[in-house]
Scaffold this motif. Structure first.
Motif, PDB file in Angstrom:
ATOM      1  N   ASP A 137       0.866  -1.184   0.000  1.00 48.73           N
ATOM      2  CA  ASP A 137       0.000   0.000   0.000  1.00 48.73           C
ATOM      3  C   ASP A 137       0.902   1.233   0.000  1.00 48.73           C
ATOM      4  N   PRO A 138       0.932   1.996  -1.096  1.00 47.72           N
ATOM      5  CA  PRO A 138       1.864   3.131  -1.176  1.00 47.72           C
ATOM      6  C   PRO A 138       1.463   4.304  -0.294  1.00 47.72           C
ATOM      7  N   TYR A 139       0.244   4.266   0.250  1.00 47.96           N
ATOM      8  CA  TYR A 139      -0.247   5.377   1.061  1.00 47.96           C
ATOM      9  C   TYR A 139      -0.055   5.155   2.557  1.00 47.96           C
ATOM     10  N   GLU A 140       0.271   3.946   2.942  1.00 49.83           N
ATOM     11  CA  GLU A 140       0.388   3.608   4.362  1.00 49.83           C
ATOM     12  C   GLU A 140       1.831   3.805   4.814  1.00 49.83           C
ATOM     13  N   THR A 141       2.063   4.888   5.556  1.00 51.46           N
ATOM     14  CA  THR A 141       3.425   5.208   6.000  1.00 51.46           C
ATOM     15  C   THR A 141       3.785   4.575   7.333  1.00 51.46           C
ATOM     16  N   GLY A 142       2.784   4.154   8.104  1.00 52.41           N
ATOM     17  CA  GLY A 142       3.037   3.619   9.431  1.00 52.41           C
ATOM     18  C   GLY A 142       3.177   4.690  10.491  1.00 52.41           C
ATOM     19  N   VAL A 143       3.155   5.950  10.074  1.00 52.67           N
ATOM     20  CA  VAL A 143       3.306   7.075  10.999  1.00 52.67           C
ATOM     21  C   VAL A 143       2.095   8.016  10.905  1.00 52.67           C
ATOM     22  N   PHE A 144       1.718   8.335   9.681  1.00 47.11           N
ATOM     23  CA  PHE A 144       0.629   9.273   9.443  1.00 47.11           C
ATOM     24  C   PHE A 144      -0.625   8.509   9.012  1.00 47.11           C
ATOM     25  N   PRO A 145      -1.797   9.120   9.183  1.00 44.74           N
ATOM     26  CA  PRO A 145      -3.028   8.458   8.725  1.00 44.74           C
ATOM     27  C   PRO A 145      -2.954   8.132   7.234  1.00 44.74           C
ATOM     28  N   ARG A 146      -3.507   6.968   6.866  1.00 47.88           N
ATOM     29  CA  ARG A 146      -3.465   6.554   5.463  1.00 47.88           C
ATOM     30  C   ARG A 146      -4.118   7.593   4.556  1.00 47.88           C
ATOM     31  N   SER A 147      -5.217   8.185   4.993  1.00 48.55           N
ATOM     32  CA  SER A 147      -5.904   9.170   4.154  1.00 48.55           C
ATOM     33  C   SER A 147      -4.992  10.343   3.828  1.00 48.55           C
ATOM     34  N   GLU A 148      -4.154  10.740   4.795  1.00 48.87           N
ATOM     35  CA  GLU A 148      -3.226  11.837   4.543  1.00 48.87           C
ATOM     36  C   GLU A 148      -2.084  11.383   3.637  1.00 48.87           C
ATOM     37  N   GLY A 149      -1.650  10.133   3.806  1.00 43.75           N
ATOM     38  CA  GLY A 149      -0.610   9.603   2.927  1.00 43.75           C
ATOM     39  C   GLY A 149      -1.078   9.534   1.486  1.00 43.75           C
ATOM     40  N   LYS A 150      -2.347   9.156   1.296  1.00 39.05           N
ATOM     41  CA  LYS A 150      -2.914   9.090  -0.053  1.00 39.05           C
ATOM     42  C   LYS A 150      -2.984  10.480  -0.671  1.00 39.05           C
ATOM     43  N   GLY A 169       7.040  16.658   6.924  1.00 38.63           N
ATOM     44  CA  GLY A 169       7.311  15.345   7.489  1.00 38.63           C
ATOM     45  C   GLY A 169       6.479  14.262   6.823  1.00 38.63           C
ATOM     46  N   LEU A 170       5.237  14.571   6.528  1.00 37.68           N
ATOM     47  CA  LEU A 170       4.361  13.636   5.828  1.00 37.68           C
ATOM     48  C   LEU A 170       4.914  13.317   4.442  1.00 37.68           C
ATOM     49  N   LEU A 171       5.338  14.349   3.718  1.00 41.36           N
ATOM     50  CA  LEU A 171       5.878  14.120   2.385  1.00 41.36           C
ATOM     51  C   LEU A 171       7.154  13.286   2.430  1.00 41.36           C
ATOM     52  N   LYS A 172       8.001  13.536   3.406  1.00 40.08           N
ATOM     53  CA  LYS A 172       9.223  12.727   3.544  1.00 40.08           C
ATOM     54  C   LYS A 172       8.873  11.270   3.817  1.00 40.08           C
ATOM     55  N   ALA A 173       7.850  11.033   4.623  1.00 39.56           N
ATOM     56  CA  ALA A 173       7.433   9.669   4.933  1.00 39.56           C
ATOM     57  C   ALA A 173       6.876   8.974   3.691  1.00 39.56           C
ATOM     58  N   VAL A 174       6.147   9.719   2.878  1.00 42.56           N
ATOM     59  CA  VAL A 174       5.593   9.152   1.647  1.00 42.56           C
ATOM     60  C   VAL A 174       6.709   8.789   0.669  1.00 42.56           C
TER      61      VAL A 174
END
Length: 410
Positions: free
Chosen positions: A276-289, A323-328
């Protein structure tokens, strides 16, 4: 007042017009110039439809008073859509007290994004409250835009004629599809518009259905290999409302190509997407997507962060967003070079071609279908068939991208 979300102006178009035989109801005199008559009837219809979208509030219609704006527009809007005719129609209808206008200052479209605007007066709304309007199908259903997103003209070529013929065939097929929108809770039907509630946001979306389903294609960057997606009025309905549609009298489903753009980019880099490319394990999946999809369409990571910060209801600061973008990016290391590198417009060209292939398959199998970019609305009885056909097309496309990655990352 009905909450239809942010009050964006409706752009002036000449696809609808007030019937000639009811002009007198608003005290509009006859004129001999046929094209000028069509222009003013189109302006009237645009103002009335905007008023229908937001009853009581008066939604505005944006239009341009720049002569340069109208260069080549007749290809898309018809011969009456010219600088002289539009401005003459607006001036006459203002004088008659049927519309009001606010003029933008020179250069406002560049500095503030504001354009001149007009809207119906109560007298106009009253005169045509229950009158159906005439629909003029798009004169040209291939739309080409430049880098700034402005519509531009083009010369016919063998490629454009092929695309036009392909689109004509699709629209002939779509013309046989019957779309019924429900009534009752969450739906409001007016003479010319239909409103559907977005349960997630608590707002209402508004559509102006055409007499029969039809689509047009929009290409970008002045090229026929960028963008190219198909657009139809039903795509403006909230996803939750689209499931309530009836297709040829049957309840429907909407299967989609999940994680399509990341899959295309992974294939171009010689990889298969197996997570799942949106699941970072840190941020909510919806935000990763959201972050990944925004970044794939951004030219730089800084512009991706800025685009996220501009999203309504984002509610996070710069540090959180970066931080979210770096995690993605970390989650999708094989395509790290493609994130914040303006790949989205190329991926859209691929998914648009896939949508055309799906529609051709549906036509061949006599399956009614409405496209929604990477998803397709079909009768529930055809859901399993559609999923199988989409899988078949996806496998073929990903294989082709793997063999010729330059179309995506070249």
């Amino acid at each position: 007042m009905l909450d239809t979300g942010p009050a964006r102006d409706r752009a002036l178009d000449f696809h609808w017009r007030v019937p000639e035989n009811i002009l007198s109801a608003a005290g509009i005199p006859d004129i001999a110039d046929r094209k000028q008559d069509l222009a003013r009837r189109s302006v009237l219809a645009a103002a009335c439809i905007a008023a229908d979208i937001e009853p009581g509030a008066g939604r505005w219609v944006s239009y341009s008073r720049r002569k340069a704006f109208y260069a080549g527009q007749s290809r898309y809007q018809g011969l009456p859509y010219t600088y002289d005719r539009v401005l003459a129609a607006v001036a006459e209808l203002v004088e008659l007290g049927l519309i009001e206008e606010v003029r933008a200052s020179a250069g406002d479209h560049l500095t503030t994004g504001m354009q001149s605007r007009l809207r119906a007066t109560p007298d106009l709304v009253h005169a045509y409250r229950d009158s159906p309007f005439e629909y003029e199908t798009r004169r040209c259903r291939l739309i080409l835009k430049d880098d700034a997103g402005d519509v531009i003209g083009y010369d016919p070529t063998r490629q454009t004629r092929r695309l036009e013929a392909e689109l004509d065939r699709i629209n002939a097929y779509l013309g046989q599809v019957s779309v019924t929108m429900p009534t009752g809770d969450g739906w409001e039907h007016a003479t010319r518009v239909v409103r559907a509630r977005n349960d997630k946001r608590g707002t209402w979306a508004c559509v102006v259905p055409t007499p029969s389903p039809e689509v047009y294609r929009v290409f970008g960057r002045g090229r026929w290999d960028r963008h190219g997606r198909l657009y139809g009025w039903w795509q403006s309905l909230p996803k939750g409302a689209r499931k309530d549609l009836f297709i040829n009298g049957e309840v429907c489903v909407e299967p989609d190509f999940a994680t399509l753009h990341p899959r295309i980019l992974y294939a171009a880099r010689g990889h298969a997407l197996r997570h799942d490319p949106y699941e970072t394990g840190v941020f909510p999946r919806s935000e990763g997507k959201l972050a990944l999809n925004v970044a794939l369409n951004a030219r730089t990571m800084n512009s991706a962060a800025a685009a996220l910060m501009d999203k309504d209801g984002w509610g996070h600061g710069w540090d959180y967003t970066r931080g979210l973008l770096k995690a993605v990016v970390k989650r999708n290391a094989p395509i790290a070079k493609d994130i914040g590198a303006d790949r989205g417009i190329r991926c859209m060209a691929v998914d648009a071609a896939m949508a055309v292939d799906v529609l051709k398959a549906c036509e061949k199998a006599s399956v009614p279908c409405l496209p929604v970019h990477d998803s397709f609305i079909v009768p529930a009885s055809k859901g399993a068939w559609m999923e199988a056909k989409m899988d078949e097309i996806l496998v073929g496309v990903l294989g082709a991208v793997t063999r010729s990655p330059a179309t995506i990352i070249g």
